[in-house]
Design a protein around this motif. Structure first.
Motif, mmCIF file in Angstrom:
data_model
loop_
_atom_site.group_PDB
_atom_site.id
_atom_site.type_symbol
_atom_site.label_atom_id
_atom_site.label_comp_id
_atom_site.label_asym_id
_atom_site.label_seq_id
_atom_site.Cartn_x
_atom_site.Cartn_y
_atom_site.Cartn_z
ATOM 1 N N ARG A 1 0.826 -1.206 0.000
ATOM 2 C CA ARG A 1 0.000 0.000 0.000
ATOM 3 C C ARG A 1 0.861 1.257 0.000
ATOM 4 N N ALA B 1 0.226 4.445 1.640
ATOM 5 C CA ALA B 1 -0.733 4.960 2.615
ATOM 6 C C ALA B 1 -0.484 6.399 3.015
ATOM 7 N N ARG C 1 -0.030 9.128 -2.081
ATOM 8 C CA ARG C 1 -1.075 8.410 -1.345
ATOM 9 C C ARG C 1 -2.033 7.765 -2.337
ATOM 10 N N GLU C 2 -2.452 6.549 -2.004
ATOM 11 C CA GLU C 2 -3.382 5.810 -2.846
ATOM 12 C C GLU C 2 -4.277 4.993 -1.916
ATOM 13 N N ARG C 3 -5.589 5.145 -2.091
ATOM 14 C CA ARG C 3 -6.543 4.359 -1.289
ATOM 15 C C ARG C 3 -7.411 3.549 -2.240
ATOM 16 N N THR D 1 -10.575 0.863 -2.601
ATOM 17 C CA THR D 1 -11.733 0.240 -1.963
ATOM 18 C C THR D 1 -12.490 -0.588 -2.993
ATOM 19 N N GLU E 1 -11.886 -1.373 2.260
ATOM 20 C CA GLU E 1 -10.486 -1.555 1.878
ATOM 21 C C GLU E 1 -10.132 -3.038 1.930
ATOM 22 N N SER F 1 -10.777 11.106 -7.092
ATOM 23 C CA SER F 1 -11.174 9.714 -7.006
ATOM 24 C C SER F 1 -11.792 9.280 -8.326
#
Length: 714
Positions: free
Chosen positions: A30, A32, A49-51, A53, A58, A184
């Motif tokens: 990740r 984060a 940063r990368e999230r 889902t 997550e 996003s």
């Protein structure tokens, strides 16, 4: 002592590197937004940063691995997995690095019915310099603007700095429609039972208007300069077999790391970077030293390192960059702080070691390869370096080289130990001003001799004789100026006042390696190096533990460097100091056995090897893998064999002295000149050692070195 295994350096991070690009994730793959995590292109963080889902949750990674140098794969659970078979969905995240970054997100379903899943990705870029990310401090800021191109499914983030042209484009490649909200983007993936659905997201840096495309998905080496260099090195490197599993494992990891670290920078694409995660740039002496120490594994790295350094010769006097005509690089970066001129490291010349190393290793390269074409190509650079030595390197004309920083943003100490507080007097105070460190005089001596060999090989015998005479004069003057009889060692340096800096340190081992030490002193110097204050049991401390400035976790004031073990090991072999060589080799291979995959880190601490310290610890921000820690393993094996190549004569000279814990070595695919052969060395009863070769014809002479001949063992 209690057994310790598989110690990890920076245990919270995984690193990939390809060319000038680096990917740093946590151990779950990740990004984060913590510490140094991110995708860096040319020293600039393009993704901080990368999230991820899936249906708003997550995924939980349960297995992550680095694949080769440029790829990574993670397996993650989505939802409840085995606990609810109707929701058995998993995600794989595959990363492919090179120019840009390709991330492939694949949803796998073992559910009983078709599923429609929403994959959402949130991204951010801060365009931080790698040094800023490493130190957790920003020196320059600007806003980041966002632009969405619906037709291309592309989100572009641009750094609004008035003097930097930096952006990154994130593009979605896949069959599903893409929806965007701010930074996003989401897609709906329809997955049938037992099937998969994937989408690729490519991050492509845009630097000064040039876009760097992401590589294709695939674990094979990509067809770019770094990829081709890695593939060529992996094919070239010498393999090793041994009944000692620690030696065999350390060698295998070392040569694999070296084959995965080339920068891919023309004109020397196989020249290695220094280490990860911090040193993804050109470092002159690091590149040369690692490649020289690794010659037993293959000559291509050194050839390319020589060409790469020759492409960066100083042209003018420029105090900000510590540049002078004929001087060679300390380092060259492409990161924001250097591009803005906030530091001088875009092309910084504050180093006395690189020019000397260039001459030494040019001669060494010829001895291993007999390659006169490369000598002729690089002879103009060698002559320019000699011109720099004559005009600029000896500031006071006393015959010894002394450095002095002119750049206010540059490196204070410009020899091997370049930490700002590395050179300390006997009271523990840093020495400032013009400093003539001892090891530079040894490398100057070796540079004159090896430069003479290189020039003589291409017909310039008059200059070669002059250089040999200069070397002889330097050797005669060095010992009385630096010797400290009450310590049985040499002074660390001569200070600005010409007086000895009377601190016991590891430079003496470098002096043995260069051959500047008189034979009558060699064993005394070796014994002093292995007194308890200098030898930790894991290696030799950079500074005596009895010194007021000693700090076991410092950079150069008591830490232990594997790269020094190799250089010093070659020096001990030169003078026939077998007891000390065997202790040093055992310490180094035992240290390697502590760490994951037997990978030696950049710097060990100087803590003693005893029951109170099950493993030595490391310098806190140490790199791993590190090119010249890997090359140290190769050079130590060469030292144990006392192997000296004579490629123009199609001959090797050996005087192997294997310790009782290393009964045999078999090297497969050794290259000397045009010959490629296997070399088997076995230690028999009574310590007698046999040597056999197989493959291309190569002459083998069993002879001690000139310095060790007829010397009494201690």
């Amino acid at each position: 002592m209690t057994q310790v295994r598989d110690v990890r350096i920076r245990p919270d991070l995984l690193c990939l590197a390809s060319g000038w690009d680096t990917l740093i994730t946590d151990v779950h793959g990740r990004i984060a937004g913590q510490g140094t995590q991110g995708f860096f292109a040319q020293g600039t963080r393009m993704l901080c940063r990368e999230r991820i889902t899936v249906d708003g949750r997550e995924p939980v990674a349960f297995s992550t691995a680095v694949v080769g140098a440029h790829a990574q794969i993670s397996y993650a659970e989505v939802g409840h997995g085995e606990r609810m078979p109707s929701e058995a969905v998993y995600l794989t995240v595959e990363r492919f690095l090179g120019g840009g970054l390709r991330s492939r997100f694949t949803v796998h379903s073992w559910a009983a019915t078709p599923r429609t899943l929403t994959l959402r990705l949130d991204v951010a870029a801060d365009f931080a310099d790698l040094d800023e990310a490493e130190q957790g401090q920003r020196r320059q800021y600007a806003d980041v603007t966002t632009e969405w191109n619906a037709d291309a499914h592309e989100l572009r983030l641009t750094y609004d700095h008035p003097r930097l042209d930096l952006a990154v484009a994130f593009r979605w490649e896949g069959p599903a429609p893409v929806r965007r909200c701010e930074r996003s983007v989401s897609v709906d993936l329809v997955v049938d039972p037992g099937e998969s659905a994937a989408v690729d997201v490519v991050a492509e840096p845009i630097i000064d208007g040039q876009r760097y495309p992401a590589p294709p998905a695939g674990y094979a080496e990509p067809d770019d300069l770094p990829g081709r260099a890695r593939a060529a090195l992996a094919h070239e490197v010498t393999r090793l077999r041994s009944a000692n599993l620690d030696v065999a494992a350390a060698w295998q990891t070392a040569v694999s790391d070296l084959a995965e670290l080339p920068l891919g920078e023309p004109p020397g694409p196989a020249a290695p970077i220094a280490g990860l995660p911090k040193y993804q740039q050109i470092f002159g002496r690091d590149t040369l030293t690692a490649s020289w120490q690794a010659l037993l594994a293959g000559p291509t790295m050194l050839r390319d390192s020589l060409y790469l350094n020759a492409a960066h010769v100083g042209e003018r006097i420029d105090d900000w960059y510590d540049e002078e005509p004929g001087k060679l690089l300390h380092q060259a970066r492409r990161s924001p702080l250097s591009r803005l001129g906030l530091d001088p490291f875009a092309h910084y010349y504050g180093d006395w070691a690189t020019p000397l190393d260039f001459l030494v290793f040019l001669g060494q390269y010829y001895a291993w390869t007999g390659d006169r074409k490369t000598l002729r190509d690089l002879a103009p650079t060698a002559r320019r370096v000699l011109g720099w030595l004559d005009r600029y390197a000896d500031l006071d004309g006393d015959g010894f080289l002394e450095y002095h920083r002119r750049s206010p943003g540059g490196v204070a100490n410009q020899g091997w130990k370049d930490a700002w507080n590395a050179i300390v007097d006997e009271h523990g105070q840093p020495v400032t001003g013009a400093i003539a460190t001892s090891e530079l005089q040894g490398y100057h001596y070796a540079a004159l001799r090896h430069g003479a060999l290189a020039l003589a090989a291409i017909g310039d015998r008059v200059q070669a004789v002059r250089l040999m005479l200069r070397a002889a004069r330097l050797r005669r003057r060095f010992d009385p100026a630096y010797w400290m009889p009450e310590y049985g060692s040499y002074a660390m340096a001569l200070g600005p006042d010409g007086r000895q800096v009377r601190s016991v340190n590891s430079n003496d081992g470098h002096l043995l390696a260069t051959g500047i030490v008189p034979r009558r002193r060699a064993h005394m110097v070796a014994r002093r190096l292995f007194q308890p204050d200098m030898f930790s049991g894991w290696g030799l401390r950079t500074l005596s533990a009895d010194h007021p400035a000693y700090n076991p976790f410092s950079y150069h004031r008591g830490s232990v460097w594997p790269v020094e073990a190799a250089t010093i090991g070659l020096g001990l072999a030169r003078y026939g100091c077998w007891t000390q060589l065997h202790r040093l080799a055992e310490a180094t291979f035992s240290a390697a056995a502590l760490f994951e995959a037997h990978r030696l880190p950049e710097v060990l601490s100087g803590l003693p090897r005893d029951e109170a310290h099950p493993h030595p610890g490391v310098y806190p921000p140490a790199c791993s893998p590190q090119a010249w820690s890997a090359s140290a393993v190769v050079a130590l094996v060469q030292a144990l064999l006392v192997l000296r190549p004579m490629a123009p004569l199609r001959t090797i000279v050996v005087d192997p002295h294997l310790p009782d814990w290393l009964s045999e070595l078999e090297l497969l695919g050794v290259q000397v000149g045009s010959a490629r052969f296997d070399l088997r060395v076995r230690r028999r009863r009574g310590g007698r050692v046999s040597v056999r070769t197989r493959g291309d014809r190569i002459g083998v002479l069993r002879r001690p070195t000139r310095q060790s001949h007829r010397m009494l063992l201690p």
